[in-house]
Design a protein around this motif. Structure first.
Motif, PDB file in Angstrom:
ATOM      1  N   LEU A  23       0.704  -1.312  -0.018  1.00 53.58           N
ATOM      2  CA  LEU A  23      -0.194   0.189  -0.434  1.00 53.58           C
ATOM      3  C   LEU A  23       1.287   1.493  -0.354  1.00 53.58           C
ATOM      4  O   LEU A  23       0.882   2.005  -0.807  1.00 53.58           O
ATOM      5  N   GLN A  24       1.682   1.196   0.533  1.00 52.08           N
ATOM      6  CA  GLN A  24       2.999   2.446   1.009  1.00 52.08           C
ATOM      7  C   GLN A  24       3.413   2.701  -0.388  1.00 52.08           C
ATOM      8  O   GLN A  24       3.107   3.671  -0.947  1.00 52.08           O
ATOM      9  N   SER A  25       3.932   1.192  -1.308  1.00 48.03           N
ATOM     10  CA  SER A  25       4.529   1.490  -2.685  1.00 48.03           C
ATOM     11  C   SER A  25       3.211   2.317  -3.578  1.00 48.03           C
ATOM     12  O   SER A  25       3.363   3.254  -4.392  1.00 48.03           O
ATOM     13  N   ALA A  26       1.937   1.446  -3.372  1.00 46.15           N
ATOM     14  CA  ALA A  26       0.650   1.912  -4.448  1.00 46.15           C
ATOM     15  C   ALA A  26       0.546   3.666  -4.349  1.00 46.15           C
ATOM     16  O   ALA A  26       0.589   4.146  -5.363  1.00 46.15           O
ATOM     17  N   SER A  27       0.256   4.035  -3.147  1.00 47.96           N
ATOM     18  CA  SER A  27       0.365   5.131  -2.464  1.00 47.96           C
ATOM     19  C   SER A  27       1.259   6.677  -3.368  1.00 47.96           C
ATOM     20  O   SER A  27       0.979   7.423  -3.573  1.00 47.96           O
ATOM     21  N   ARG A  28       2.949   5.934  -3.019  1.00 47.94           N
ATOM     22  CA  ARG A  28       3.358   6.888  -3.165  1.00 47.94           C
ATOM     23  C   ARG A  28       4.553   7.314  -5.147  1.00 47.94           C
ATOM     24  O   ARG A  28       3.709   8.343  -5.132  1.00 47.94           O
ATOM     25  N   ALA A  29       3.900   5.832  -5.549  1.00 43.05           N
ATOM     26  CA  ALA A  29       3.835   6.503  -7.197  1.00 43.05           C
ATOM     27  C   ALA A  29       1.720   6.832  -8.222  1.00 43.05           C
ATOM     28  O   ALA A  29       2.475   7.454  -8.217  1.00 43.05           O
ATOM     29  N   VAL A  30       0.866   6.186  -7.141  1.00 44.25           N
ATOM     30  CA  VAL A  30      -0.264   6.804  -7.697  1.00 44.25           C
ATOM     31  C   VAL A  30       0.453   9.165  -7.178  1.00 44.25           C
ATOM     32  O   VAL A  30      -0.340   9.410  -8.285  1.00 44.25           O
ATOM     33  N   GLN A  31       1.004   9.223  -5.884  1.00 43.45           N
ATOM     34  CA  GLN A  31       0.798  10.579  -5.563  1.00 43.45           C
ATOM     35  C   GLN A  31       1.802  11.593  -6.672  1.00 43.45           C
ATOM     36  O   GLN A  31       1.517  12.630  -7.077  1.00 43.45           O
ATOM     37  N   SER A  32       2.582  10.283  -7.420  1.00 46.93           N
ATOM     38  CA  SER A  32       3.661  11.199  -7.836  1.00 46.93           C
ATOM     39  C   SER A  32       3.430  11.304  -9.618  1.00 46.93           C
ATOM     40  O   SER A  32       3.585  11.917 -10.381  1.00 46.93           O
ATOM     41  N   ARG A  33       3.080   9.477  -9.638  1.00 40.08           N
ATOM     42  CA  ARG A  33       2.208   9.648 -11.004  1.00 40.08           C
ATOM     43  C   ARG A  33       1.181   9.317 -11.801  1.00 40.08           C
ATOM     44  O   ARG A  33       0.768   8.748 -12.664  1.00 40.08           O
ATOM     45  N   GLY A  34      -0.077   9.506 -10.990  1.00 37.27           N
ATOM     46  CA  GLY A  34      -1.487   8.454 -11.485  1.00 37.27           C
ATOM     47  C   GLY A  34      -0.757   7.169 -11.661  1.00 37.27           C
ATOM     48  O   GLY A  34      -2.110   6.457 -11.564  1.00 37.27           O
ATOM     49  N   VAL A  35      -0.316   6.555 -11.375  1.00 35.03           N
ATOM     50  CA  VAL A  35      -0.075   4.728 -11.859  1.00 35.03           C
ATOM     51  C   VAL A  35       0.765   4.562 -10.645  1.00 35.03           C
ATOM     52  O   VAL A  35       1.006   4.987 -10.158  1.00 35.03           O
ATOM     53  N   PHE A  36       0.281   3.471 -10.665  1.00 39.83           N
ATOM     54  CA  PHE A  36       0.866   2.349 -10.343  1.00 39.83           C
ATOM     55  C   PHE A  36       1.198   0.771 -10.281  1.00 39.83           C
ATOM     56  O   PHE A  36       0.447   0.690 -11.415  1.00 39.83           O
TER      57      PHE A  36
END
Ligand code: 6PG
Length: 244
Positions: A23-36
């Motif tokens: 979930l941490q990895s997903a949240s970081r990716a979605v916040q920075s690029r809008g996709v995980f």
């Protein structure tokens, strides 16, 4: 890159910790690029983590693109299919669009399947290559560890260990199992985060050899996993870590 190691008391806590990292990895990716983008592992260890993850509501699954790190060359409904494992324990329980699920085509002839998946990766990752190279950069790759030191479907002595060009290769059967498809070490090492999940006493000896033994990636393929510009994390239960 020194690997980070976290030891959890048992397999349930390991599943919880894996969910947290996911979930941490997903949240970081979605916040920075809008996709995980995540590549799932096969085997039995991740089943608990996938089930636990299915119950976590804190992820916009519409922004998650799911791939596999490896697959057995069997149809998707086959009991040995890594896709089936993930579908049963995670994918059928979450609101993820079918188009976000990028299954390795295990039903095809192995080499054709490897080339097909490479094309699919190239299409999806065209805008997300690692700086200065054309490798796809997954936000997260989940891996397991076999008792022979393999990871994904990169087995001891595998030609995949010297592969520098291909992103996906077919691997001949080990024992009486099926052919396999696997991401190659260069793709795995291009990831932003690689997360090994290892549980059980039967992995204690191989884990000690991989983490504390002499460097021998040809015979211990998990040692070939050293992200070039990403995090390497080992989530272990106490049983697997008992010889560290
Ligand atoms: C596979 C996996 C493989 C697995 C290890 C550990 O397709 O089997 O990708 O690399 O992660 O063999 O498997 P277990 O979790 O079942 O011990």
């Amino acid at each position: 890159m020194t690997p980070q190691i976290e030891i959890l008391p048992d397999a349930d806590r390991l599943a919880e910790a894996a969910t947290g990292r996911f979930l941490q990895s997903a949240s970081r990716a979605v916040q920075s690029r809008g996709v995980f983008t995540v590549a799932l592992s096969g085997g039995s260890t991740p089943r608990g983590a996938y089930s636990h993850l299915a119950g976590a509501q804190a992820l916009e699954w519409g922004k998650a693109l799911v791939f596999w790190g490896d697959e057995r060359c069997v149809p998707p409904e086959h009991p040995q299919s890594n896709y089936r494992l993930a579908r049963e324990s995670l994918l059928r329980h979450i609101p993820i669009p079918a188009g976000n699920i990028h299954r390795m085509p295990g039903e095809l002839e192995p080499e054709a399947a490897a080339q097909e998946y490479e094309r699919e990766l190239s299409t999806v990752f065209s805008g997300n290559a690692v700086r200065g190279s054309q490798l796809p950069r997954f936000d997260l790759i989940l891996l397991g560890l076999g008792r022979d030191g393999h990871t994904a479907s990169v087995f001891p002595g595998s030609t995949a260990l010297s592969e520098q060009e291909r992103w996906v290769v077919a691997q001949p059967p080990v024992g009486d199992g099926p052919w396999r498809l696997t991401l190659t070490p260069p793709v795995i090492n291009a990831a932003s985060e690689v997360l090994f999940l290892v549980a059980g006493h039967d992995k204690a000896d191989i884990l000690r050899r991989v983490l504390h033994g002499p460097r021998d990636p040809l015979n211990l393929p998990a040692q070939a996993i050293q992200p070039s510009d990403g995090e390497l994390m080992w989530l272990l239960d106490a049983a697997a870590a008992s010889l560290l």
